[in-house]
Design a protein around this motif. Sequence first.
Motif, mmCIF file in Angstrom:
data_model
loop_
_atom_site.group_PDB
_atom_site.id
_atom_site.type_symbol
_atom_site.label_atom_id
_atom_site.label_comp_id
_atom_site.label_asym_id
_atom_site.label_seq_id
_atom_site.Cartn_x
_atom_site.Cartn_y
_atom_site.Cartn_z
ATOM 1 N N PHE A 1 -5.480 6.064 5.114
ATOM 2 C CA PHE A 1 -4.804 5.948 3.848
ATOM 3 C C PHE A 1 -3.919 7.471 3.682
ATOM 4 O O PHE A 1 -2.631 7.195 3.452
ATOM 5 N N ALA A 2 -4.414 8.463 4.172
ATOM 6 C CA ALA A 2 -3.408 9.650 3.835
ATOM 7 C C ALA A 2 -2.328 9.578 5.081
ATOM 8 O O ALA A 2 -1.466 10.324 4.915
ATOM 9 N N ASN A 3 -2.661 9.125 6.048
ATOM 10 C CA ASN A 3 -1.836 9.141 7.371
ATOM 11 C C ASN A 3 -0.999 7.800 7.486
ATOM 12 O O ASN A 3 -0.179 7.460 8.649
ATOM 13 N N VAL B 1 0.759 -1.118 -0.081
ATOM 14 C CA VAL B 1 0.062 -0.059 0.027
ATOM 15 C C VAL B 1 0.961 1.193 0.083
ATOM 16 O O VAL B 1 0.747 2.151 -0.844
ATOM 17 N N ARG B 2 1.894 1.296 0.905
ATOM 18 C CA ARG B 2 2.814 2.188 0.733
ATOM 19 C C ARG B 2 3.569 2.425 -0.550
ATOM 20 O O ARG B 2 3.786 3.655 -0.715
ATOM 21 N N GLY B 3 3.482 1.494 -1.156
ATOM 22 C CA GLY B 3 4.104 1.531 -2.588
ATOM 23 C C GLY B 3 3.119 2.009 -3.636
ATOM 24 O O GLY B 3 3.277 1.728 -4.877
ATOM 25 N N THR C 1 -14.870 8.931 5.379
ATOM 26 C CA THR C 1 -13.917 9.939 5.995
ATOM 27 C C THR C 1 -12.916 9.057 6.637
ATOM 28 O O THR C 1 -11.606 9.580 6.782
ATOM 29 N N VAL C 2 -13.076 8.216 7.344
ATOM 30 C CA VAL C 2 -12.388 7.368 8.183
ATOM 31 C C VAL C 2 -11.219 6.957 7.234
ATOM 32 O O VAL C 2 -10.134 6.955 7.598
#
Length: 195
Positions: free
Chosen positions: A60-62, A15-17, A54-55
Amino acid sequence: MSESGFDMPACLERVRGRDEDAARALFHHLYPLVIKVVRSHLPRRMSEEDLTQTVFMKVFANLDQYSGKAPLEHWVSRIAVNTCIKALRAEKVRPELRWADLSEEEVEVLDWLATTDEDLRPDRNTASRELVEKLLEQLKPKDRLVISLMNLEGRTIEEVRQITGWSESVIKVRAFRARGKLRKLYRTLMREEKL
């Protein structure tokens, strides 16, 4: 790899990739947890789909901020709970609950509670739940959260601590005060009924 066959560390790395398939798999793995939190703490004027979205946007943003020191599910639970609390605060409107706002069934439940020590009959469970929800809506979001987790979901203080990040003493004090506020609301409704 976990007992469910889901390899969390590998999935997080993908996911980070920016792997969309991994992001989708992580979403499906976490969805039951997030939807349960959202349904437990949903503001009146917000859809559960919007709040859930929103959650996940925040998760994913953080995701780069997730350290891995605690299980990912605890980290996600905390984000979900905090998002719900912020949404509840945003409503700002907590009109005072009045006797006239109650349905006939809820009035019967209040009368029953005021006059007997017996358990409620099963046919009054729906009205009881609705009455509890109306009373909980009168509490501040954090008070509502602690009562919902401990008294409605039956969670332990340790579980509440993991979900909220609050200390044990804060949880106990908040729960004590919230129960006191609920008793006061109940007494106010009963006094209003007698007028």
